[in-house]
Design an enzyme around this catalytic site. Sequence first.
Site, PDB file in Angstrom:
ATOM      1  N   PRO A 152     -24.089  10.984  51.724  1.00 42.92           N
ATOM      2  CA  PRO A 152     -23.223  10.669  52.860  1.00 42.92           C
ATOM      3  C   PRO A 152     -22.815  11.934  53.614  1.00 42.92           C
ATOM      4  O   PRO A 152     -22.519  12.957  52.997  1.00 42.92           O
ATOM      5  CB  PRO A 152     -21.998  10.015  52.208  1.00 42.92           C
ATOM      6  CG  PRO A 152     -21.991  10.494  50.802  1.00 42.92           C
ATOM      7  CD  PRO A 152     -23.414  10.823  50.425  1.00 42.92           C
ATOM      8  N   ARG A 208     -21.425  11.831  57.638  1.00 47.51           N
ATOM      9  CA  ARG A 208     -20.320  11.506  58.557  1.00 47.51           C
ATOM     10  C   ARG A 208     -19.205  10.705  57.889  1.00 47.51           C
ATOM     11  O   ARG A 208     -18.060  10.794  58.318  1.00 47.51           O
ATOM     12  CB  ARG A 208     -20.853  10.758  59.780  1.00 47.51           C
ATOM     13  CG  ARG A 208     -21.037   9.260  59.589  1.00 47.51           C
ATOM     14  CD  ARG A 208     -21.695   8.630  60.770  1.00 47.51           C
ATOM     15  NE  ARG A 208     -23.028   9.198  60.938  1.00 47.51           N
ATOM     16  CZ  ARG A 208     -23.685   9.225  62.090  1.00 47.51           C
ATOM     17  NH1 ARG A 208     -23.141   8.729  63.177  1.00 47.51           N
ATOM     18  NH2 ARG A 208     -24.892   9.731  62.155  1.00 47.51           N
ATOM     19  N   ARG A 210     -22.813  14.189  71.379  1.00 45.32           N
ATOM     20  CA  ARG A 210     -23.260  12.843  70.999  1.00 45.32           C
ATOM     21  C   ARG A 210     -23.182  11.797  72.127  1.00 45.32           C
ATOM     22  O   ARG A 210     -24.098  10.983  72.246  1.00 45.32           O
ATOM     23  CB  ARG A 210     -22.530  12.366  69.745  1.00 45.32           C
ATOM     24  CG  ARG A 210     -22.888  13.225  68.515  1.00 45.32           C
ATOM     25  CD  ARG A 210     -22.266  12.713  67.227  1.00 45.32           C
ATOM     26  NE  ARG A 210     -22.882  11.482  66.789  1.00 45.32           N
ATOM     27  CZ  ARG A 210     -22.347  10.286  66.922  1.00 45.32           C
ATOM     28  NH1 ARG A 210     -21.149  10.137  67.465  1.00 45.32           N
ATOM     29  NH2 ARG A 210     -22.995   9.218  66.514  1.00 45.32           N
ATOM     30  N   CYS A 223     -21.653  21.264  83.892  1.00 43.95           N
ATOM     31  CA  CYS A 223     -22.380  20.938  85.107  1.00 43.95           C
ATOM     32  C   CYS A 223     -23.434  19.868  84.856  1.00 43.95           C
ATOM     33  O   CYS A 223     -24.629  20.095  85.056  1.00 43.95           O
ATOM     34  CB  CYS A 223     -23.028  22.193  85.670  1.00 43.95           C
ATOM     35  SG  CYS A 223     -21.812  23.451  86.029  1.00 43.95           S
TER      36      CYS A 223
HETATM   37  C1  LIG Z   1     -28.659  12.933  58.522  1.00 44.29           C
HETATM   38  C2  LIG Z   1     -28.992  12.726  57.116  1.00 44.29           C
HETATM   39  C3  LIG Z   1     -27.984  12.414  56.191  1.00 44.29           C
HETATM   40  C4  LIG Z   1     -26.542  12.183  56.585  1.00 44.29           C
HETATM   41  O1  LIG Z   1     -26.409  11.176  57.547  1.00 44.29           O
HETATM   42  P1  LIG Z   1     -24.939  10.602  57.875  1.00 44.29           P
HETATM   43  O2  LIG Z   1     -25.185   9.597  58.944  1.00 44.29           O
HETATM   44  O3  LIG Z   1     -24.144  11.756  58.384  1.00 44.29           O
HETATM   45  O4  LIG Z   1     -24.395  10.045  56.622  1.00 44.29           O
HETATM   46  C5  LIG Z   1     -28.337  12.316  54.865  1.00 44.29           C
HETATM   47  N1  LIG Z   1     -29.613  12.492  54.457  1.00 44.29           N
HETATM   48  C6  LIG Z   1     -30.605  12.802  55.323  1.00 44.29           C
HETATM   49  C7  LIG Z   1     -31.968  12.995  54.809  1.00 44.29           C
HETATM   50  C8  LIG Z   1     -30.333  12.916  56.667  1.00 44.29           C
HETATM   51  O5  LIG Z   1     -31.324  13.202  57.525  1.00 44.29           O
END
Ligand SMILES: *Cc1c(COP(=O)(O)O)cnc(C)c1O
Length: 446
Positions: free
Chosen positions: A301, A303, A343, A373
């Site tokens: 995990p 985010r 984002r 800009c």
């Molecule tokens: C981006 C990514 C994550 C984390 O994704 P979240 O959306 O931030 O939880 C975990 N593992 C891999 C391989 C990723 O590319």
Amino acid sequence: MTFAPLAAVPAPEPGAGPWPANLTRVDGDLHLAGHSLTALAEEGTPLYLVDEADMRNRARAWVSAIGDGDVYYAGKSFLTPTVARWMVEEGLSIDTASEGELRTALAGGVPGERIGLHGNSKSDSTLRLALESGVGRIVIDSPGEVDQLAAIAEETGTVAPCFVRVTTGVHAGGHDFIATAHEDQKFGLSLATGAAREVAVAMSENPHLELLGLHSHIGSQILDSEGFAAAASAVIDFAAELFGIGIDVPEVDLGGGYGIQYTGLDPEPATEAEMIAGIRSAIETACERAGIPVPRLSIEPGRSISGPPGMTLYRVGATKDVMTDDGVRRYVSVDGGMSDNIRPALYGADYTALLGRDSSADNVPSRVVGMHCESGDIVVRDVALPADVRRGDLLLVAATGAYGRSMASNYNLVRRPGVLAVSEQGTSWLVRPETWDDILGIFPDR
Ligand SMILES: *Cc1c(COP(=O)(O)O)cnc(C)c1O
């Protein structure tokens, strides 16, 4: 880029929706862990804030949900040496996806064996550093990486601990998942075409590599366990196929992508315990069907740990009323924008914002925009803000802790804001704010 219309609703008050646990309103003013935002803003704006206790609690919730398993915090969402240390203190390991992230985790004192390394195109020097640091897992992402890594392992006198990243055909986001997504993308090795099997076999025959497990990552902003369960079941079927030819798969890593609330309109995601229960039950069912032992589980995990504890504090600049087909929209400009949060411009992400002070004025449909800009320089596409918003006000944007600072740029030669950790014990910089010398220092002919 087209945006679906969103009702202009005010941000929820602290204590609900996307806000961190320790944001409160005291006599009209917003406070984070006992510190007034007005006082925090004296550090300069824009300013990223992190509710340290909330971030630690979120990390700990995954560790307690997974029990006998591993949680790798996805460092790409937001990593500093201190953050890496927090995660290790809470019982997590660190997932890195570049040499910079690897070096940052090491600088935070993370033991090598608690670091994982990802990447669809890792350089020799990155792999060498990973092996010399004794990382716990390197996730193989292409056929050529088998020989590339084996050669470096031989040279460094190590056996490389490996996972194979597979594409299951499952793609998930929100509540929906697609069972057979097209695999026309750069990550992973296909189960369907046999590419993953070829790599696993090549690895098992190579004395410099040790296959520790299979890895799958199916998407982002996933709100329930269904998509993970479908992917887990495909991964277990593959593990059973390998088992049948004498290759053991001790562990399965199902990646990240656990969703969060960005606005008050976003549904609440499943809890950590619900997610893990759904995944575990799919794994157990598939293992029973295939007649193989249940592998260890790990997840990554990002985010869901770093997003909601983080916020961006801006100061309001120019405001402007613009006539649209649906009526008047107030444009509220702030002193940052797409350089500190790409984002919205990158993939239409939605956020919400609260005025830093109390106001009894009526709300008006507003759009928070940056100072860059680009007309796509949007911070909050649609939010109701009090009609008396004016230059100098503080504005707080929720859930910017993941992929905010980590994706920040110097576009328009702005200084990237610092990240301030805030707790009841005090405040400290996780990343110092950039200075004008940092900006001018990139020019050799200055
Ligand atoms: C981006 C990514 C994550 C984390 O994704 P979240 O959306 O931030 O939880 C975990 N593992 C891999 C391989 C990723 O590319």
